[in-house]
Design an enzyme around this catalytic site. Structure first.
Site, PDB file in Angstrom:
ATOM      1  N   GLY A  32       0.849  -1.190   0.000  1.00 14.86           N
ATOM      2  CA  GLY A  32       0.000   0.000   0.000  1.00 14.86           C
ATOM      3  C   GLY A  32       0.881   1.235   0.000  1.00 14.86           C
ATOM      4  N   LEU A  33       0.291   2.378  -0.229  1.00 15.14           N
ATOM      5  CA  LEU A  33       1.050   3.627  -0.305  1.00 15.14           C
ATOM      6  C   LEU A  33       1.676   3.996   1.034  1.00 15.14           C
ATOM      7  CD1 LEU A  33      -1.490   5.765  -2.388  1.00 15.14           C
ATOM      8  CD2 LEU A  33       0.594   4.652  -3.239  1.00 15.14           C
ATOM      9  N   SER A  34       2.659   4.862   0.989  1.00 20.08           N
ATOM     10  CA  SER A  34       3.251   5.396   2.209  1.00 20.08           C
ATOM     11  C   SER A  34       2.167   6.133   3.000  1.00 20.08           C
ATOM     12  CB  SER A  34       4.386   6.365   1.863  1.00 20.08           C
ATOM     13  OG  SER A  34       4.928   6.950   3.031  1.00 20.08           O
ATOM     14  N   GLY A  35       2.035   5.784   4.280  1.00 21.56           N
ATOM     15  CA  GLY A  35       1.016   6.411   5.111  1.00 21.56           C
ATOM     16  C   GLY A  35      -0.323   5.709   5.061  1.00 21.56           C
ATOM     17  N   GLY A  37      -1.076   2.856   6.387  1.00 21.03           N
ATOM     18  CA  GLY A  37      -1.361   2.173   7.650  1.00 21.03           C
ATOM     19  C   GLY A  37      -0.777   0.773   7.734  1.00 21.03           C
ATOM     20  N   SER A  39       2.281  -0.466   8.535  1.00 22.10           N
ATOM     21  CA  SER A  39       3.044  -0.776   9.749  1.00 22.10           C
ATOM     22  C   SER A  39       2.148  -0.803  10.982  1.00 22.10           C
ATOM     23  CB  SER A  39       4.180   0.243   9.944  1.00 22.10           C
ATOM     24  OG  SER A  39       5.141   0.124   8.922  1.00 22.10           O
ATOM     25  N   SER A 106       6.258  -2.026  -1.611  1.00 23.88           N
ATOM     26  CA  SER A 106       6.384  -2.974  -2.735  1.00 23.88           C
ATOM     27  C   SER A 106       5.480  -2.554  -3.892  1.00 23.88           C
ATOM     28  CB  SER A 106       6.113  -4.412  -2.288  1.00 23.88           C
ATOM     29  OG  SER A 106       4.918  -4.547  -1.576  1.00 23.88           O
TER      30      SER A 106
END
Length: 203
Positions: A32-35, A37, A39, A106
């Protein structure tokens, strides 16, 4: 790869290691995109697995780049190599019988296809479906702001492409669902597929 290398087979098999832990090894591959969720959700799943007595480990994108992949940048070629290394580490850890979580953007479909070819049925692709506008509004690391200011280049979703998964095993919407709800959905999937919650695994 050198022709002088030989693969050494272990006396204890991956199946035996899994049986000892009463679980089936798996690699939960978050994308998924950075930010988006990734992590946060992966950490919530990891905590739930730990409380259930499962053996798991979380490979986080930023953490891996601090050490193992500290020599890599963010060009397309370096992103590919970053994921290739993670695939191999996840494979070794799953051979040890662990439930491995990989929280990486990824962005390229071909890299996730490579992961599937290496990890086989162990791989569970999890798409954290959060729109670019929401991710940019969250901007937990201030990265989108730096992208708009021009200090960061080749940023996924802005000036570097992201291939949306066409057929993920699990999709969680991190806008309509909180992290705990997303984690519960993933845990339920693992239970339904017999990856956890059975004493006869591997026997």
């Amino acid at each position: 790869m050198s022709n002088d290398l030989t693969w050494h087979h272990h006396k204890i098999t991956a199946a035996q290691r899994a049986a000892q832990k009463y679980q089936l090894p798996a690699v939960l591959w978050y994308t998924g995109l950075s930010g988006s969720g990734k992590s946060t959700i992966a950490n919530a799943v990891d905590e739930k697995l730990f409380k259930m007595g499962c053996h798991s480990f979380l490979l986080d994108g930023d953490n891996v780049r601090h050490g193992l992949n500290g020599d890599l940048g963010f060009s397309d070629a370096d992103r590919v190599e970053n994921i290739r290394r993670v695939i191999e580490v996840a494979l070794l850890m799953s051979d040890a019988g662990l439930l491995v979580q990989t929280a990486f953007i990824s962005p390229f479909a071909e890299d996730r296809t490579l992961a599937k070819s290496r990890l086989g049925e162990r791989m569970i692709e999890i798409y954290v479906d959060t729109s670019l506008s929401v991710c940019e509004a969250r901007d937990p690391k201030g990265l989108y702001r730096k992208v708009r200011e021009g200090t960061i280049k080749n940023f996924t979703g802005v000036d570097s492409h992201y291939d949306v998964p066409s057929n993920p095993d699990i999709t969680v919407n991190a806008v309509s669902m909180c992290a705990d709800e997303c984690a519960d959905k993933i845990i339920s999937f693992l239970t339904e597929k017999g990856r956890i919650g059975t004493s006869s695994v591997g026997e």
